[in-house]
Design an enzyme around this catalytic site. Structure first.
Site, PDB file in Angstrom:
ATOM      1  N   GLU A 194      26.926  12.414 -71.136  1.00  0.00           N
ATOM      2  CA  GLU A 194      26.205  11.623 -69.593  1.00  0.00           C
ATOM      3  C   GLU A 194      26.914  10.000 -70.058  1.00  0.00           C
ATOM      4  O   GLU A 194      27.505   9.339 -70.642  1.00  0.00           O
ATOM      5  CB  GLU A 194      24.945  11.332 -70.300  1.00  0.00           C
ATOM      6  CG  GLU A 194      24.093  10.911 -69.200  1.00  0.00           C
ATOM      7  CD  GLU A 194      22.234  10.473 -69.729  1.00  0.00           C
ATOM      8  OE1 GLU A 194      21.832  11.315 -70.513  1.00  0.00           O
ATOM      9  OE2 GLU A 194      22.126  10.212 -68.548  1.00  0.00           O
ATOM     10  N   HIS A 250      24.307   2.867 -64.101  1.00  0.00           N
ATOM     11  CA  HIS A 250      24.488   4.507 -64.002  1.00  0.00           C
ATOM     12  C   HIS A 250      25.736   4.451 -63.033  1.00  0.00           C
ATOM     13  O   HIS A 250      26.391   5.715 -63.664  1.00  0.00           O
ATOM     14  CB  HIS A 250      23.282   5.031 -63.585  1.00  0.00           C
ATOM     15  CG  HIS A 250      23.294   6.686 -64.793  1.00  0.00           C
ATOM     16  ND1 HIS A 250      23.685   7.580 -63.886  1.00  0.00           N
ATOM     17  CD2 HIS A 250      22.731   6.813 -65.707  1.00  0.00           C
ATOM     18  CE1 HIS A 250      23.656   8.627 -64.682  1.00  0.00           C
ATOM     19  NE2 HIS A 250      23.252   7.892 -66.140  1.00  0.00           N
TER      20      HIS A 250
END
Ligand code: NAD
Length: 438
Positions: free
Chosen positions: A83, A382
């Site tokens: 991730e 992100h």
């Protein structure tokens, strides 16, 4: 020489340069690092010895969390995770914590627990009393099943009996607590469960049911705390004091609402799982233990809690507690060259140290998430990092990856379609520039 985990500008240099820096800082030769990390560190032939029906291997990114200081020692902490932003988030929060003196951690003795289920119990109180009367005999029987561990200073340490359900269930369970030293311990305590089960059934005048460890290994917990000065938490638009308020609010939200607590704990596990995988440990076991522990009161709760410092209101304090069954020996994955490299990079002396470091990284990831949520929101940082993998998925390579990522972030459209369009534009601009340069 004391290790450092501070490498300013690490993210801006090449993979080869990073390997060199970490080699120098940890004393691992570049060759060793090269060999251990080549194609994910695992040959198909070796993988074939691990699991069944192997076709090949599946690589994941191997990064390092920087700035980590636990109990006054610096660690370069390997993280394996797919991730985007997890490694960056942990490193940046660890830097804030470092400014407050680093993480303080403590760990319980490495006690894992075997469960022996006994069924068809005629008289539960009498059965429980009989087992307890023969405690020493049962513990000695357990030790005889694990002579290697006993030789290393581990072995059976305690026994408890619990009655389950109502009288109609006719069921009791015996717990044997085993000091597993530096092993994760699942195989060891399973061996113990099988070795003592028949004797326990005879003592209880019952039948043997299941014989297996519990992953809710709550006698093997790790606790980590940190203190972050307000100034470290400030953003361009918010004062550190306001950020502390926001983070305490975020913590209270998780304490009051299991829907939020699940996501809060996912953030903690982002870091813990990544370290668990990098060190060749069983992350399903750690996950199972963490969530069962989070629900131990009957109300699913956050593993990490944040408050204003008592007596020092300009400081944010964080505390994380969870069971942590990690090993530095045993298990099949210890033959994984990259897992061995990770243990060498950490320079840990045993499983307790590893548990404290993994928990510190978990608390760092949680801090980073709650700070982002309490300030700009999670998406800004992100998506900026996620954009690079979207650019690659759209077909960008080399210098075009950063260009395309930048274009879709600026357009606030981090999707594959947007990346494909951006790539076409970037390629056209690139080709034009090449023609002009002829
Ligand atoms: P293991 O079977 O390899 O046992 C550890 C071995 O290491 C023992 O033989 C022990 O004597 C030896 N040893 C050497 N030095 C030691 C030291 N300093 N401290 C302790 N032991 C030392 O491994 P394990 O840790 O018993 O089991 C771990 C494996 O079990 C993992 O692969 C895990 O995935 C698997 N597993 C997990 C579950 C579960 O979590 N539910 C269930 C079954 C199996």
């Amino acid at each position: 020489m004391a290790r450092t985990s501070r490498f300013p500008g690490f993210y801006k240099i090449t993979v080869a340069e990073r390997r060199l820096l970490v080699s120098e800082a940890t004393g691992i030769s570049s060759d060793e690092m090269e060999t251990a990390l080549a194609s994910g560190g695992l040959e198909a032939d070796t993988a074939d010895k691990f699991v069944e029906n192997v076709l090949g291997t599946y690589a994941l990114p191997y990064g390092v969390c920087l700035n980590v200081r636990v109990n006054h020692h610096d660690y370069v902490v390997p993280m394996v995770v797919e991730e985007p932003s997890v490694v960056a988030a942990a490193s940046s929060a660890a830097k804030m914590v470092r400014a407050g003196g680093g993480f303080e951690a403590e760990v319980d003795a490495p006690l894992m627990t075997s469960q022996v289920q006994l069924t068809h119990v005629q008289d539960a109180p009498a059965a429980m009393a009989a087992v307890l009367r023969h405690k020493s005999e049962v513990l000695a029987l357990a030790d005889r099943a694990i002579p290697g561990l006993v030789q290393r200073g581990g072995g059976a340490r305690g026994l408890e009996v619990r009655r389950l359900g109502t009288a109609a269930d006719r069921m009791i369970v015996v717990h044997i607590h085993v000091d597993c030293r530096d092993a994760m311990g699942a195989n060891l305590v399973n061996t113990v469960a099988e070795a003592v089960a028949d004797r326990l059934a005879a003592l209880a005048d019952a039948r043997v049911g299941l014989r297996i460890l519990t992953n809710l290994c709550d006698k093997r917990c790790v606790r980590v705390t940190c203190r972050v000065p307000a100034a470290e938490l400030a953003t361009e638009t918010m004062s550190g004091e306001d950020v502390i308020d926001g983070i305490v609010n975020a913590s209270r939200f998780a304490e009051l609402d299991p829907y939020r607590a699940a996501t809060h704990n996912k953030g903690v596990m982002n870091g813990i799982d990544a370290v668990t995988i990098a060190t060749g440990n069983d992350w399903r076991a750690v996950e199972a233990g963490a969530h069962a522990f989070a629900a131990r009161s009957g109300h699913y709760a956050p593993l990490a809690v944040w408050r204003r410092g008592a007596g020092s209101p300009g400081v944010l304090t964080g505390r994380l507690e969870l069971p942590m069954a990690l090993g530095t020996v045993g298990g099949t994955l210890r033959v994984h060259p990259a897992a061995r490299l990770s243990l060498q990079m950490l320079g840990v002396t045993g499983a307790g140290d590893l548990a404290q470091i993994a928990a510190a990284v978990g608390l760092a990831n949680n801090l980073s998430a709650v700070r982002a949520l309490a300030t700009d929101g999670i998406q800004r940082g992100h998506m900026a990092l996620h954009a690079r993998s979207v650019a690659v998925a759209a077909g960008a390579a080399g210098g075009l990856v950063e260009r395309v990522a930048q274009m879709i972030v600026e357009a606030r459209d981090v999707t594959l379609e947007a990346a494909r369009r951006a790539l076409a534009i970037a390629r056209a601009a690139h080709d034009e520039a090449a023609v002009e340069g002829e």
